[in-house]
Design an enzyme around this catalytic site. Structure first.
Site, PDB file in Angstrom:
ATOM      1  N   GLU A  55       5.416 -12.370   0.986  1.00  0.00           N
ATOM      2  CA  GLU A  55       5.664 -11.334  -0.025  1.00  0.00           C
ATOM      3  C   GLU A  55       6.888 -10.544   0.396  1.00  0.00           C
ATOM      4  O   GLU A  55       6.808  -9.668   1.253  1.00  0.00           O
ATOM      5  CB  GLU A  55       4.453 -10.410  -0.128  1.00  0.00           C
ATOM      6  N   HIS A  82       3.263 -12.755  -5.471  1.00  0.00           N
ATOM      7  CA  HIS A  82       2.154 -12.871  -4.530  1.00  0.00           C
ATOM      8  C   HIS A  82       1.595 -14.302  -4.483  1.00  0.00           C
ATOM      9  O   HIS A  82       0.385 -14.506  -4.514  1.00  0.00           O
ATOM     10  CB  HIS A  82       1.074 -11.874  -4.937  1.00  0.00           C
ATOM     11  N   ARG A 139       0.797  -1.235   0.000  1.00  0.00           N
ATOM     12  CA  ARG A 139       0.000   0.000   0.000  1.00  0.00           C
ATOM     13  C   ARG A 139       0.828   1.283   0.000  1.00  0.00           C
ATOM     14  O   ARG A 139       1.909   1.321   0.588  1.00  0.00           O
ATOM     15  CB  ARG A 139      -0.913   0.010   1.245  1.00  0.00           C
ATOM     16  N   ASP A 153      -1.540  -9.889   8.327  1.00  0.00           N
ATOM     17  CA  ASP A 153      -1.412  -9.181   7.051  1.00  0.00           C
ATOM     18  C   ASP A 153      -0.479  -8.009   7.330  1.00  0.00           C
ATOM     19  O   ASP A 153      -0.867  -6.855   7.283  1.00  0.00           O
ATOM     20  CB  ASP A 153      -2.800  -8.703   6.574  1.00  0.00           C
ATOM     21  N   HIS A 206      -0.945  -2.563  -4.559  1.00  0.00           N
ATOM     22  CA  HIS A 206      -0.382  -3.448  -5.588  1.00  0.00           C
ATOM     23  C   HIS A 206      -0.357  -2.832  -6.993  1.00  0.00           C
ATOM     24  O   HIS A 206      -0.710  -3.477  -7.980  1.00  0.00           O
ATOM     25  CB  HIS A 206      -1.151  -4.773  -5.614  1.00  0.00           C
TER      26      HIS A 206
HETATM   27  C1  BGC Z   1      -2.336  -7.448   1.164  1.00  0.00           C
HETATM   28  C2  BGC Z   1      -3.728  -7.798   1.616  1.00  0.00           C
HETATM   29  C3  BGC Z   1      -4.575  -8.001   0.406  1.00  0.00           C
HETATM   30  C4  BGC Z   1      -3.977  -9.106  -0.400  1.00  0.00           C
HETATM   31  C5  BGC Z   1      -4.742  -9.406  -1.662  1.00  0.00           C
HETATM   32  C6  BGC Z   1      -1.827  -8.596   0.384  1.00  0.00           C
HETATM   33  O1  BGC Z   1      -0.547  -8.307  -0.083  1.00  0.00           O
HETATM   34  O2  BGC Z   1      -1.487  -7.134   2.224  1.00  0.00           O
HETATM   35  O3  BGC Z   1      -4.246  -6.793   2.446  1.00  0.00           O
HETATM   36  O4  BGC Z   1      -5.900  -8.312   0.754  1.00  0.00           O
HETATM   37  O5  BGC Z   1      -2.662  -8.769  -0.741  1.00  0.00           O
HETATM   38  O6  BGC Z   1      -4.969  -8.258  -2.351  1.00  0.00           O
END
Ligand code: BGC
Length: 390
Positions: free
Chosen positions: A347, A209, A110, A281, A135
C-alpha cells in the site's frame, strides 16, 4: 492527462471492445459488463483490461476494487495473483474488514484517536479501528460507486474513476474531487495515478489495497515469497498501530528487507513491532532520490512460478501487510478460505497518522491545489516475459 474525450462520448458502450494494438498475440482491449446492484440499488459494472501480452486486470466501479490480476508464470501459465470475492454482495459485506483490491480514501491507514487539527480547528472522525480511524472511516471510497470513463493511452488501455466527496463526509473538511486512473500498459505494468482537488484545506492519503499472492490467489501462504523493500527506516507504532513519530533504522531487525528475504523468514520473531501487528503491518520509509520522485519501492518474487512484481511510487511510504487478520472465515474467489499470511499488500502511501505528526511529510491539500501521485506495479518473470498460453 491524455484522456480521449471521444471515447467518453461512446457511452453507453456496453460490450464494445476497444482494440488498441495488435503487436502481440492478444490485442489490447477494454471491455465492460454489468456486475450487480448494491444493497442501496446502484448498478455496478466490471471492467476488464487486457494488454498485448494477455495480462488481464479486472476492476469494479464499486470501490474501484481490483478483483483479478491475471499474470503468466515463466512457462506462460496464467494465474490470478490477487485475493478477491466472487460476488458484489461479498465485497459489500466484507469490505470493512478486508478492503480487498479497493481504492482507499480519504485517508488510507490510521489517524490516531480518530481526530486531527487543521488550522486551529479540530475534526472528529469515526473510530472504526479501536480508538483510531482506519481507511477513511465507515463509508470510505472503497464503498462508493465511482464514475468510470474509458481511456486510450499510447502505451496501453485504461480507465479513469472519479468521485466527489462532499464537504464533511466522514468528518473530513472540503468538497474533494478525486480521479484515479488505472492503466494496463503493454510493458505489463498496472499504473495507478491519483489526482485530487479540494475547495477547503483538508488532509488526504490515497492508495490501492490489493492483496498479492504471486503463486496464485487461494494457493496458501506467501511466507516463501521473497521480498525486497527499498527502505532504510520504518515507522514504529504503539499497540494500536499508530506511529510513535520516530523513523527507526531497519538494520539488524526483522524489518530489514534491503536485500531479498523470504517474507516468512522472521515473521514469528518476538520483535515488538511484529508482536503488536501479529506479523508485518507497517509503514516503511522509502529511500528516494528526491521527494515525490517515481522510484523503486519494492520487489516480490515467487521462486516456483518465477513471477516477479516490482512496485514503483511517488509516495514516501509503503505499508506491507501480511494479511494478519484473515482468519479462515472468508471464502475467496478461488473457492478457498483465506488465512493469515495468504497474501501481502504493498500500500503505497503517506505515513499513518501524518495529520497528527508534523515531522512527517505533509498530507495536507490546500484549497485550489492539485494533489498528484503515481504508483506502478510491474509484472514480470525470472525469464523473458512468456507468451501467454491461450
Ligand atoms: C492495515 C491493517 C488492516 C488491513 C485491512 C491494512 O492497511 O494496515 O491493519 O487490518 O488494512 O483493513
Amino acid at each position: 492527462m491524455p484522456f480521449d474525450s471521444n471515447m467518453a462520448s461512446l457511452a453507453p458502450w456496453l460490450g464494445i471492445a476497444l482494440a488498441l494494438a495488435t503487436t502481440g498475440a492478444h490485442a489490447a482491449k477494454l471491455d465492460h459488463a454489468p456486475y450487480g446492484t448494491t444493497k442501496d440499488g446502484k448498478q455496478v459494472e466490471i471492467y476488464t483490461l487486457t494488454n498485448d501480452h494477455g495480462v488481464v486486470v479486472k476492476f469494479l466501479s464499486y470501490g474501484g476494487i481490483i478483483t483479478e490480476i491475471n499474470a503468466p508464470d515463466r512457462q506462460g501459465q496464467v494465474a490470478d495473483i490477487v485475493l478477491g470475492f466472487r460476488t458484489l454482495e461479498e465485497y459489500e459485506t466484507n469490505s470493512a474488514k478486508v478492503y480487498f483490491g479497493a481504492l482507499i480514501g480519504r485517508y488510507a491507514n490510521r489517524i490516531g484517536q480518530a481526530r486531527f487539527t487543521l488550522e486551529g480547528q479540530e475534526y472528529k472522525l469515526a473510530a472504526n479501528n479501536g480508538p483510531n480511524s482506519l481507511h477513511g472511516g465507515n463509508v470510505g471510497f472503497d464503498k462508493q460507486v465511482w464514475q468510470v470513463e474509458p481511456l486510450r493511452m499510447s502505451d496501453g488501455v485504461g480507465a479513469t474513476l472519479s468521485l466527489t466527496s462532499p464537504n464533511g463526509q466522514e468528518g473530513f473538511p472540503g468538497t474533494l474531487t478525486v480521479r484515479a486512473t488505472y492503466t494496463l500498459t503493454n510493458d505489463n505494468a498496472l499504473r495507478i495515478t491519483y489526482e485530487a482537488q479540494t475547495d477547503k484545506d483538508t488532509v488526504l492519503n490515497l492508495t490501492n489495497h490489493s492483496y498479492f499472492n504471486l503463486a496464485g490467489n487461494g494457493s496458501g501462504t506467501v511466507e516463501d515469497q521473497i521480498l525486497t523493500i527499498n527502505a532504510d527506516r520504518f515507522t514504529p507504532t504503539d499497540a494500536t498501530l499508530i506511529p510513535t513519530g520516530e523513523l527507526t533504522p531497519v538494520a539488524g531487525t526483522p524489518m530489514d528487507f534491503r536485500t531479498a528475504t523470504p517474507i516468512g523468514a522472521r515473521l514469528r520473531s518476538s520483535f515488538q513491532a511484529l508482536v503488536y501487528a501479529h506479523g508485518y503491518d507497517h509503514n516503511w520509509v522509502l529511500n528516494k532520490p528526491s521527494p515525490g520522485a517515481l522510484s523503486f519501492a519494492a520487489r516480490a518474487y515467487e521462486p516456483r512460478s518465477g513471477r516477479v512484481l516490482d512496485c514503483y511510487t511517488t509516495e514516501p511510504g509503503v505499508q506491507v501487510y501480511t494479511s494478519n487478520f484473515l482468519d479462515g472465515s472468508l471464502v475467496g474467489s478461488a473457492g478457498r478460505t483465506y488465512r493469515q499470511t495468504d497474501a501481502f499488500t504493498l500500500e503505497t502511501q503517506h505515513f499513518p497518522d501524518s495529520p497528527n505528526k508534523p515531522q512527517f511529510p505533509t498530507t495536507e491539500l490546500k484549497a485550489g491545489q492539485t494533489f498528484r501521485s503515481e504508483t506502478v506495479f510491474r509484472f514480470a518473470t525470472d525469464s523473458p516475459f512468456p507468451q501467454v498460453n491461450p
